[in-house]
Design an enzyme around this catalytic site. Sequence first.
Site, PDB file in Angstrom:
ATOM      1  N   GLU A   1       0.811  -1.226   0.000  1.00  0.00           N
ATOM      2  CA  GLU A   1       0.000   0.000   0.000  1.00  0.00           C
ATOM      3  C   GLU A   1       0.843   1.273   0.000  1.00  0.00           C
ATOM      4  OE1 GLU A   1      -3.571   0.586   2.072  1.00  0.00           O
ATOM      5  OE2 GLU A   1      -4.306  -1.443   1.746  1.00  0.00           O
TER       6      GLU A   1
ATOM      7  N   HIS B   1      -2.469  -1.459  10.040  1.00  0.00           N
ATOM      8  CA  HIS B   1      -1.988  -2.827  10.259  1.00  0.00           C
ATOM      9  C   HIS B   1      -0.792  -2.793  11.211  1.00  0.00           C
ATOM     10  CE1 HIS B   1      -3.867  -5.085   6.740  1.00  0.00           C
ATOM     11  NE2 HIS B   1      -4.292  -3.856   6.568  1.00  0.00           N
TER      12      HIS B   1
END
Lengths: 412, 412
Positions: free
Chosen positions: B45, B252
Amino acid sequence: MPVNVRVFSLNCWGIHYLSKHCPQRYAMIGEMLSKEEHDVVLLQEVWSEKDYLSLKKKLASSHPHSHYFKSGVIGSGLAIFSKHRIHDTFVYRYSLNGYPYMAHHGDWFGGKAVGMAVLSIGSLTANVYVTHLHAEYCRDKDSYLPHRVVQAWELQQFIRHTSAGADVVILGGDLNMHPQDLGNRLLRTYTGLKDSYLETPKFEGCDEGLTLIGIRIDYILFKGSPKTDISCDFMCTTKGSVPDHPFPYSDHEALTAELRLKTHTPSDTGSEKVAELVDIVTEARTEVKVGLHCAEGMRYTAARTGVMGFALLILELAIAAVPWLALGAEQPFPRTSFYLLAALCFAILLTTSLLYIFYTMELKSLQGAEDQMRLAVGSLQEKLRGFPLAQQYNPQRRPPEGQEPSAFDPEE
Amino acid sequence: MPVNVRVFSLNCWGIHYLSKHCPQRYAMIGEMLSKEEHDVVLLQEVWSEKDYLSLKKKLASSHPHSHYFKSGVIGSGLAIFSKHRIHDTFVYRYSLNGYPYMAHHGDWFGGKAVGMAVLSIGSLTANVYVTHLHAEYCRDKDSYLPHRVVQAWELQQFIRHTSAGADVVILGGDLNMHPQDLGNRLLRTYTGLKDSYLETPKFEGCDEGLTLIGIRIDYILFKGSPKTDISCDFMCTTKGSVPDHPFPYSDHEALTAELRLKTHTPSDTGSEKVAELVDIVTEARTEVKVGLHCAEGMRYTAARTGVMGFALLILELAIAAVPWLALGAEQPFPRTSFYLLAALCFAILLTTSLLYIFYTMELKSLQGAEDQMRLAVGSLQEKLRGFPLAQQYNPQRRPPEGQEPSAFDPEE
């Protein structure tokens, strides 16, 4: 004891209603293949799955193992038939493959790819590849050249990275590249694949191995491994017409190569090979950069046109909404013109947005290939410097390392 | 002498303007990485190439080698930083990755892929992979499950076929799958990759190794080769907040695994493993068939709607062109309604055509994966039958081959 492997490759020209005599030619091809019983049959342009299935039925006893590689809107057109067990298959779709709006060229819709099948031939593991690269419609002004170079780059990457465990590597297909074209040199030099036409001591077929009117663009390439030696004993192509039949098998000639596999005798790959590879990759990188520049220009044009369409729409809405903007015109904004103009603006906006997205994807793929090539050149140049054995063979030794300490920057 | 390799993986949540505190978090990540000096850093990402470039600048001395994997419209979001030389890179873009019109999910535009880098760690060749699979937005009714299963299938294919020459294989990334999810089992069982969280004798971090609120979907997996043994000495994750900083690194958790490489001691893979693999691939094939069925339904709906739009357009044109068709209506066809209706028809035709093309591509990819899986099951079942060594270890022997001669047909 050597093992003989007969490999067949044909671009079937299988576009129903457009290719001439398609059903009759498929019948001829099926008949010939079931009679000839090649070990491995690699077909391209089998655009219709129905044709694949009917061939599969016809070849059920001669070639019990087969696979049809699916990809893109229409499919990859790639198929393999084999006498030997297929253990595994994999397909890699090229990241670039022409433009969707060049519908008359049609390549984009085909989802061009390279298919791989892992076969057991006796005790040997053979990685067999079949591919079909983007067509060349105009050799003098080939706007697809960067796409084809990136395809050749991805093809060699795919073969190199997937064949480390193979004893034998065989590639057949329509590369749409002449023997000395950049992509072809890139592919052969990087992977070490040999051209069966150049390697065979015995050839039968068209003069100079031509496979399509005036040019040689279809190939069967091969290489062995540290465990296995491979050579080509015989190669042939069809010569247009087929005895006892009214038409040829296809607009391309069919290729057959008889390969012989045996236990390995060691050989060298010296620094000359690596130096050649550095030159070819550098040339390919330049070609990709040209494509990058071109795609950037087209994306900019799409963006500019889109902005103009948007401005026009805003202007029109403003004129319609605020009557005094019409600067004393006697009639109000005519309704029909209003809707037509609005529809035009929307069409422009939609088209340019789609084009912008498409060119962005193209740019990414070109940049990605360029990055990989830069990295590869760096790594190859390092290999070249650290070739102590090869340098002993090389009569023209390079200056010792200390004398050119910072000339090379792999991250440039 | 064993070699220690520290591997780091983090989904960076790098969507500018949407992810919270993006620039500040990147600054924190860069600072931490340059201090920690992991051997290999795998990031997901990293949607903006600018962020990659600024990290590259910051890590120039700690991690001189790096690569950003380009793919799709936005990019793959994948990046690798390494202390060790990167010799070669390659990227495989998954053939399926959600739907372009699910723009709020956004996965399609990302061009999800698996990136590979070939590193030299001492005298060993390490193939390092980084990937990010399609997100799971609703676990109970996960319409993307077939897509994710195909991605897991392609991921294991890619790793298996490209890693034959590697001494060590390392995969890090956000798999968007729980530890026991089908795709995860498929990946681990087929490739033989081990989960560092399950293998490590010493773990520090969130309870049960969770990497996103309540679930464990980020992994560092590894395996050795016939030449090299690999084990995990220690693993840790971040625990949300970061000392002395106002926010965590990402939504995360970050993973770190300390791997130890040493010369190989031989081991067995028995028929139990292959039997388990047959079950998992069969299950995956079922899942893909469900997706196939669903995509067929959607393509049919698109086609039907398109035909209706076309019929409506024809009807409208007929009414406008042939006045007596208007069945004695007093007014002529109102011009505004005419243009609006025509525009609507065109919009329907365009949308349904694009959808039809898209679903056709989806179908091809699903069918392609299904074909490959069928073939793989056949090959695995054959391997299972020919396991003379494994059968000796196996207490519950299968009946001898003669008793079940035609039960299995690999070409079914």
